[in-house]
Design a protein around this motif. Structure first.
Motif, PDB file in Angstrom:
ATOM      1  N   MET A 160      46.291  41.571  30.456  1.00 41.69           N
ATOM      2  CA  MET A 160      46.471  41.520  31.900  1.00 41.69           C
ATOM      3  C   MET A 160      45.233  40.934  32.556  1.00 41.69           C
ATOM      4  O   MET A 160      44.122  41.329  32.249  1.00 41.69           O
ATOM      5  N   ARG A 161      45.482  39.953  33.424  1.00 42.60           N
ATOM      6  CA  ARG A 161      44.358  39.251  34.039  1.00 42.60           C
ATOM      7  C   ARG A 161      44.365  39.508  35.546  1.00 42.60           C
ATOM      8  O   ARG A 161      45.336  39.178  36.238  1.00 42.60           O
ATOM      9  N   LEU A 162      43.281  40.108  36.030  1.00 40.32           N
ATOM     10  CA  LEU A 162      43.130  40.341  37.467  1.00 40.32           C
ATOM     11  C   LEU A 162      42.052  39.415  37.993  1.00 40.32           C
ATOM     12  O   LEU A 162      41.067  39.135  37.296  1.00 40.32           O
ATOM     13  N   VAL A 163      42.241  38.945  39.211  1.00 39.69           N
ATOM     14  CA  VAL A 163      41.239  38.084  39.832  1.00 39.69           C
ATOM     15  C   VAL A 163      40.503  38.883  40.906  1.00 39.69           C
ATOM     16  O   VAL A 163      41.118  39.636  41.666  1.00 39.69           O
ATOM     17  N   GLY A 164      39.178  38.713  40.942  1.00 38.84           N
ATOM     18  CA  GLY A 164      38.356  39.375  41.960  1.00 38.84           C
ATOM     19  C   GLY A 164      37.855  38.361  42.969  1.00 38.84           C
ATOM     20  O   GLY A 164      37.435  37.260  42.592  1.00 38.84           O
ATOM     21  N   ILE A 165      37.916  38.715  44.234  1.00 35.47           N
ATOM     22  CA  ILE A 165      37.407  37.828  45.291  1.00 35.47           C
ATOM     23  C   ILE A 165      36.489  38.627  46.202  1.00 35.47           C
ATOM     24  O   ILE A 165      36.888  39.651  46.771  1.00 35.47           O
ATOM     25  N   ALA A 166      35.252  38.150  46.317  1.00 39.73           N
ATOM     26  CA  ALA A 166      34.303  38.792  47.230  1.00 39.73           C
ATOM     27  C   ALA A 166      34.402  38.104  48.587  1.00 39.73           C
ATOM     28  O   ALA A 166      34.463  36.876  48.674  1.00 39.73           O
ATOM     29  N   GLY A 167      34.402  38.896  49.637  1.00 39.19           N
ATOM     30  CA  GLY A 167      34.527  38.341  50.983  1.00 39.19           C
ATOM     31  C   GLY A 167      33.231  37.786  51.528  1.00 39.19           C
ATOM     32  O   GLY A 167      33.197  37.240  52.620  1.00 39.19           O
ATOM     33  N   SER A 168      32.159  37.919  50.766  1.00 41.62           N
ATOM     34  CA  SER A 168      30.852  37.424  51.194  1.00 41.62           C
ATOM     35  C   SER A 168      30.527  36.118  50.483  1.00 41.62           C
ATOM     36  O   SER A 168      30.844  35.955  49.304  1.00 41.62           O
TER      37      SER A 168
END
Ligand code: FMN
Length: 198
Positions: free
Chosen positions: A1-9
């Motif tokens: 399972m592949r999750l993507v992380g996105i930082a708002g900064s």
């Protein structure tokens, strides 16, 4: 399972990016969290530029389509989410909400701030926006206050909370293996407490 992380900064020394990195280290077997860090290249949303779409937007669209779920880590700017993050979501909502990569996608939001409330307003706001674009939002309540001090030497409780957040997204995304087997238990295993009042 592949999750993507996105930082708002967009900041290179971002506490929220560090939160994503720490979360990736807590990933259970069979789950990986990979950061997408192209937010800085996404231009301001402009209806006149929808066709052809800017490259950075296409890259984001494709990264999210390929992901089983998404974890956002957001700071708070003036009691809301950073403009760059909202702008990217606006792009993804066009030209069709239901054909967008966030429609039906399991997502969760964590937040970090140097202030005393851990960017909880931004987290609430981002949950609202993500629901508006059709994402399946898993509530985490994990808001890391005083992030500058807290993330220097993260304690076990915080690392446990980050792991639980990842597991919650994995369960929502229909993870195989341990996460799926423990599904109902994990659904109740919300992070011990919001860091808002820490
Ligand atoms: C323009 C601006 C507005 C901010 N407004 C808030 C705010 O409303 N609430 C808060 O807790 N922190 C606020 N902060 C502090 C940021 O949340 C803090 O600097 C945080 O560490 C930024 O995230 P990052 O480390 O991931 O870049 C603000 C910072 C900036 C630059």
């Amino acid at each position: 399972m592949r999750l993507v992380g996105i930082a708002g900064s967009l900041r290179s020394g971002s506490h929220n990016r560090e939160l994503l990195r720490l979360t990736a280290e807590q990933a259970p077997v069979g789950v990986e969290l990979v950061e997408w860090d192209g937010l800085v290249d996404v231009p301001p949303y402009d209806p006149d530029r929808e066709v052809p779409e800017p490259t950075a937007v296409s890259e984001l669209r494709s990264a999210l389509r390929d992901a089983d779920g998404v974890l956002f880590a957001t700071p708070e700017y003036n009691a809301s989410i950073p403009g760059a993050l909202k702008n990217a979501i606006d792009w993804l909502s066009r030209p069709s909400l239901m054909a967008g990569p966030l429609w039906g996608k399991p997502v969760a939001v964590v937040s970090a701030s140097t202030g005393s409330f851990g960017a909880i307003w931004a987290q609430t706001e981002l949950n609202k926006v993500l629901r508006a674009v059709g994402a399946r939002v898993v509530e985490t309540g994990l808001a890391v206050a005083k992030a500058d001090a807290r993330l220097v030497a993260p304690d076990v409780e915080l690392l446990d909370d980050l792991r639980r957040v990842l597991e919650l997204v994995a369960v929502e995304a229909g993870a195989g293996g341990e996460a799926a087997a423990a599904g109902p238990a994990l659904r109740q295993a919300q992070p011990a407490a919001s860091r808002a009042a820490a």
